[in-house]
Scaffold this motif. Structure first.
Motif, PDB file in Angstrom:
ATOM      1  N   LYS A  60       0.829  -1.209   0.000  1.00 34.71           N
ATOM      2  CA  LYS A  60       0.000   0.000   0.000  1.00 34.71           C
ATOM      3  C   LYS A  60       0.862   1.257   0.000  1.00 34.71           C
ATOM      4  N   LEU A  61       2.062   1.151   0.550  1.00 38.18           N
ATOM      5  CA  LEU A  61       2.943   2.323   0.628  1.00 38.18           C
ATOM      6  C   LEU A  61       3.616   2.608  -0.701  1.00 38.18           C
ATOM      7  N   ILE A  62       3.731   1.581  -1.549  1.00 42.21           N
ATOM      8  CA  ILE A  62       4.510   1.760  -2.781  1.00 42.21           C
ATOM      9  C   ILE A  62       3.619   1.833  -4.021  1.00 42.21           C
ATOM     10  N   GLY A  63       2.312   1.877  -3.806  1.00 46.38           N
ATOM     11  CA  GLY A  63       1.390   1.997  -4.943  1.00 46.38           C
ATOM     12  C   GLY A  63       1.415   0.783  -5.852  1.00 46.38           C
ATOM     13  N   PHE A  64       1.590  -0.395  -5.267  1.00 44.78           N
ATOM     14  CA  PHE A  64       1.628  -1.635  -6.063  1.00 44.78           C
ATOM     15  C   PHE A  64       0.307  -1.836  -6.801  1.00 44.78           C
ATOM     16  N   ARG A  65       0.408  -2.178  -8.074  1.00 47.65           N
ATOM     17  CA  ARG A  65      -0.795  -2.429  -8.867  1.00 47.65           C
ATOM     18  C   ARG A  65      -0.706  -3.803  -9.505  1.00 47.65           C
ATOM     19  N   ALA A  66      -1.773  -4.566  -9.357  1.00 45.45           N
ATOM     20  CA  ALA A  66      -1.868  -5.859 -10.035  1.00 45.45           C
ATOM     21  C   ALA A  66      -3.329  -6.267 -10.029  1.00 45.45           C
ATOM     22  N   GLU A 109     -16.766  -1.425  -6.415  1.00 43.52           N
ATOM     23  CA  GLU A 109     -15.975  -0.240  -6.017  1.00 43.52           C
ATOM     24  C   GLU A 109     -15.742  -0.175  -4.513  1.00 43.52           C
ATOM     25  N   ILE A 110     -16.357  -1.077  -3.761  1.00 40.27           N
ATOM     26  CA  ILE A 110     -16.242  -1.009  -2.300  1.00 40.27           C
ATOM     27  C   ILE A 110     -14.785  -1.120  -1.810  1.00 40.27           C
ATOM     28  N   PRO A 111     -13.998  -2.100  -2.299  1.00 38.88           N
ATOM     29  CA  PRO A 111     -12.622  -2.173  -1.793  1.00 38.88           C
ATOM     30  C   PRO A 111     -11.822  -0.899  -2.048  1.00 38.88           C
ATOM     31  N   ALA A 112     -11.983  -0.314  -3.248  1.00 38.39           N
ATOM     32  CA  ALA A 112     -11.241   0.916  -3.549  1.00 38.39           C
ATOM     33  C   ALA A 112     -11.719   2.066  -2.671  1.00 38.39           C
ATOM     34  N   ALA A 113     -13.024   2.136  -2.438  1.00 39.90           N
ATOM     35  CA  ALA A 113     -13.555   3.203  -1.585  1.00 39.90           C
ATOM     36  C   ALA A 113     -13.036   3.049  -0.158  1.00 39.90           C
ATOM     37  N   LEU A 114     -12.952   1.819   0.323  1.00 35.40           N
ATOM     38  CA  LEU A 114     -12.416   1.577   1.669  1.00 35.40           C
ATOM     39  C   LEU A 114     -10.926   1.913   1.716  1.00 35.40           C
ATOM     40  N   THR A 115     -10.206   1.558   0.659  1.00 38.64           N
ATOM     41  CA  THR A 115      -8.776   1.872   0.604  1.00 38.64           C
ATOM     42  C   THR A 115      -8.569   3.379   0.673  1.00 38.64           C
ATOM     43  N   ALA A 116      -9.394   4.122  -0.070  1.00 31.49           N
ATOM     44  CA  ALA A 116      -9.252   5.587  -0.076  1.00 31.49           C
ATOM     45  C   ALA A 116      -9.541   6.158   1.315  1.00 31.49           C
ATOM     46  N   LEU A 117     -10.534   5.614   2.003  1.00 33.86           N
ATOM     47  CA  LEU A 117     -10.889   6.118   3.329  1.00 33.86           C
ATOM     48  C   LEU A 117      -9.811   5.829   4.363  1.00 33.86           C
ATOM     49  N   THR A 118      -9.048   4.758   4.136  1.00 40.13           N
ATOM     50  CA  THR A 118      -8.103   4.329   5.174  1.00 40.13           C
ATOM     51  C   THR A 118      -6.654   4.588   4.795  1.00 40.13           C
ATOM     52  N   LEU A 143     -14.841  -2.915  10.655  1.00 40.75           N
ATOM     53  CA  LEU A 143     -13.847  -3.986  10.761  1.00 40.75           C
ATOM     54  C   LEU A 143     -12.866  -3.922   9.590  1.00 40.75           C
ATOM     55  N   ALA A 144     -13.392  -3.660   8.401  1.00 41.68           N
ATOM     56  CA  ALA A 144     -12.498  -3.556   7.240  1.00 41.68           C
ATOM     57  C   ALA A 144     -11.498  -2.420   7.441  1.00 41.68           C
ATOM     58  N   ALA A 145     -11.987  -1.268   7.910  1.00 40.54           N
ATOM     59  CA  ALA A 145     -11.089  -0.129   8.118  1.00 40.54           C
ATOM     60  C   ALA A 145     -10.035  -0.451   9.175  1.00 40.54           C
ATOM     61  N   PHE A 146     -10.471  -1.095  10.237  1.00 43.70           N
ATOM     62  CA  PHE A 146      -9.579  -1.521  11.320  1.00 43.70           C
ATOM     63  C   PHE A 146      -8.460  -2.403  10.762  1.00 43.70           C
ATOM     64  N   GLU A 147      -8.836  -3.389   9.971  1.00 46.79           N
ATOM     65  CA  GLU A 147      -7.864  -4.341   9.433  1.00 46.79           C
ATOM     66  C   GLU A 147      -6.960  -3.661   8.405  1.00 46.79           C
ATOM     67  N   MET A 148      -7.543  -2.775   7.592  1.00 49.93           N
ATOM     68  CA  MET A 148      -6.761  -2.131   6.536  1.00 49.93           C
ATOM     69  C   MET A 148      -5.750  -1.152   7.109  1.00 49.93           C
ATOM     70  N   GLY A 149      -6.058  -0.606   8.277  1.00 53.58           N
ATOM     71  CA  GLY A 149      -5.133   0.340   8.889  1.00 53.58           C
ATOM     72  C   GLY A 149      -4.327  -0.287   9.998  1.00 53.58           C
ATOM     73  N   VAL A 190     -21.699   0.802   4.990  1.00 54.21           N
ATOM     74  CA  VAL A 190     -20.370   0.186   5.053  1.00 54.21           C
ATOM     75  C   VAL A 190     -19.311   1.289   5.116  1.00 54.21           C
ATOM     76  N   LEU A 191     -19.469   2.281   4.238  1.00 57.03           N
ATOM     77  CA  LEU A 191     -18.478   3.363   4.205  1.00 57.03           C
ATOM     78  C   LEU A 191     -18.594   4.258   5.436  1.00 57.03           C
ATOM     79  N   PHE A 192     -19.804   4.426   5.958  1.00 56.90           N
ATOM     80  CA  PHE A 192     -19.977   5.192   7.206  1.00 56.90           C
ATOM     81  C   PHE A 192     -19.192   4.529   8.338  1.00 56.90           C
ATOM     82  N   GLY A 193     -19.326   3.218   8.448  1.00 56.12           N
ATOM     83  CA  GLY A 193     -18.612   2.507   9.515  1.00 56.12           C
ATOM     84  C   GLY A 193     -17.102   2.676   9.392  1.00 56.12           C
ATOM     85  N   ALA A 194     -16.618   2.597   8.159  1.00 62.87           N
ATOM     86  CA  ALA A 194     -15.172   2.753   7.941  1.00 62.87           C
ATOM     87  C   ALA A 194     -14.730   4.177   8.261  1.00 62.87           C
ATOM     88  N   ALA A 195     -15.506   5.162   7.803  1.00 64.49           N
ATOM     89  CA  ALA A 195     -15.140   6.566   8.038  1.00 64.49           C
ATOM     90  C   ALA A 195     -15.209   6.898   9.527  1.00 64.49           C
TER      91      ALA A 195
END
Lengths: 87, 348
Positions: free
Chosen positions: A64-70, B100-109, B232-238, B296-301
């Protein structure tokens, strides 16, 4: 995402997650080339795919830190024209 | 655990009601004040007391209080304030498709620049600060994963299977020594801290209680199950990257592999969990129930925002040369932290 039918057919499955690691599930063993056992520690493991993890062969989130894409699926064999500069 | 000290009229009414066994009636309670509910010591402690009845309860309280209608009615009023404040803090969330959920969660976290608790602990924290950090986390980590278990019967299909895959790992595949809450107990013990659940409740400020209260509110309301999965997703992603910093910080302070195992374990485990949580759990839930995507996004945010506020309180207190914990009340030694370096035998 997991596809249950594949997991039912195979003893173990490997799932590439988009921009992330490979998840390994099922009846597997991780060994060194010499056959030494590597403790997976859990039933489902994430294997590094970006090459930058500090706990290889496992993932530590560094992708996630290096912007890995796959992609999550097989990468197209024909390079995208936008990649031309990098090739 | 025993009932904590009250922090105002509201928590006093709840605590005294539970202690005396007298009925708690909303009509007889002080009017809920117009302060920031997310930082209100009185409100957050009262909520914590209400929620703890659903986990391990209090030694000095009759277990039947868990479902007392009067207390539940009061809790509902407090929760309304709490949820409204959380939604105001995070703003409206967009409805997005399952793909788009995983990308939206990634952006939030995503990690942002600026003060980071992980970086401070890795490079600068003193042993006293590390102990405080562990004490703040103890109310959740000693029951790690328990709130999310409430979501299991409220999910179905692939989302449920994904949550269970995560929970099995959280509970050490059913082996007690590998249960994450037990690993945390070991870390506390190595630091010379009291490992009894709730031992430090009186010392935890509202910003810390709010994080656990958010989990409990999401966990105990089926209506908010999607928010719990997003949380939980936000917790794990961060989690993986900060935990590697916490582990490095504890090693720098002399912690051995037994002391740091909780953090080392989370680097590896949460790198697995975040994929399962974002794609298989939240993605599948939204695929099945598109109307739940905003929750889902509210919980993450909300998780990111409250986690950030809790961490900022620690960093701000330490920058001011102060403790991040509430002062010890009463004459006893309960709630006091050891003032020593790591006990002999812990330093590697």
């Amino acid at each position: 995402m997991t596809h249950e039918p594949a997991q039912e057919r195979r003893a173990a499955t490997v799932t590439p997650y988009e921009d992330g690691p490979l998840l390994l599930r099922g009846d597997f063993e991780i060994v060194t080339p010499d056959g030494e056992h590597i403790d997976a520690g859990r039933p489902t493991v994430a294997l590094c795919r970006c090459g930058r993890s500090r706990i290889k062969p496992f993932c530590d989130g560094t992708h996630k830190l290096i912007g890995f894409r796959a992609p999550a699926d097989r990468q197209p064999t024909r390079p995208d024209p936008s990649d031309a500069e990098q090739l | 655990m025993r009932l904590p000290e009250a922090r105002g009229d509201l928590s006093a009414a709840v605590i005294e009601g539970l202690r005396s066994g007298q009925a708690v009636e909303v009509a007889h309670l002080p009017k809920l004040r117009d302060t920031d509910p997310l930082a209100d010591e009185d409100l957050q402690l009262a909520l914590t007391v209400c929620y703890e009845l659903h986990y391990s309860g209090f030694e000095d309280v009759d277990d039947r209080w868990e479902w007392h209608p009067g207390l539940l009615a009061l809790r509902a009023e407090m929760e309304q304030l709490f949820e409204r404040a959380l939604r105001a803090l995070t703003g409206p969330q967009p409805a997005v498709g399952a793909a788009e959920i995983p990308a939206a969660l990634t952006a939030l976290t995503a990690e942002h620049d600026g003060p980071s608790l992980g970086r401070h602990i890795q490079s600068h924290a003193t042993i006293e600060q590390f102990r405080e950090f562990v004490v703040h986390r103890s109310l959740y980590q000693l029951k790690e994963a328990d709130p999310h278990t409430f979501a299991i019967p409220r999910l179905a299909g692939r989302a449920k299977a994904a949550l269970i895959e995560i929970q099995i790992d959280e509970y050490g595949s059913g082996r007690l020594p590998r249960m994450h809450a037990e690993l945390f107990r070991t870390t506390m013990s190595c630091l010379g801290l009291n490992t009894e659940y709730g031992a430090y409740l009186d010392r935890l400020p509202a910003t810390t209680l709010a994080v656990t209260n958010m989990l409990s509110m999401f966990a105990l309301h089926r209506r908010l199950r999607a928010a719990l999965t997003g949380q939980l997703a936000a917790f794990e992603m961060g989690s993986s990257l900060p935990n590697s910093r916490y582990a490095n910080g504890l090693r720098r302070l002399g912690g051995d592999s037994r002391a740091t195992l909780f953090y080392d374990e989370h680097v590896e485990a949460d790198a697995v969990h975040e994929q399962i949580a974002a794609h298989d759990m939240c993605g599948s839930l939204v695929a099945e129930h598109p109307e739940l995507s905003a929750d889902v996004l509210f919980g993450a945010a909300a998780s990111e925002a409250l986690g950030g506020r809790a961490s900022a309180h620690l960093l701000d207190s330490w920058a001011a040369g102060a403790s991040s914990l509430r002062p010890v009340t009463g004459p006893g030694s309960a709630g006091r932290l050891p003032e020593t370096q790591l006990p002999a035998g812990v330093a590697s």
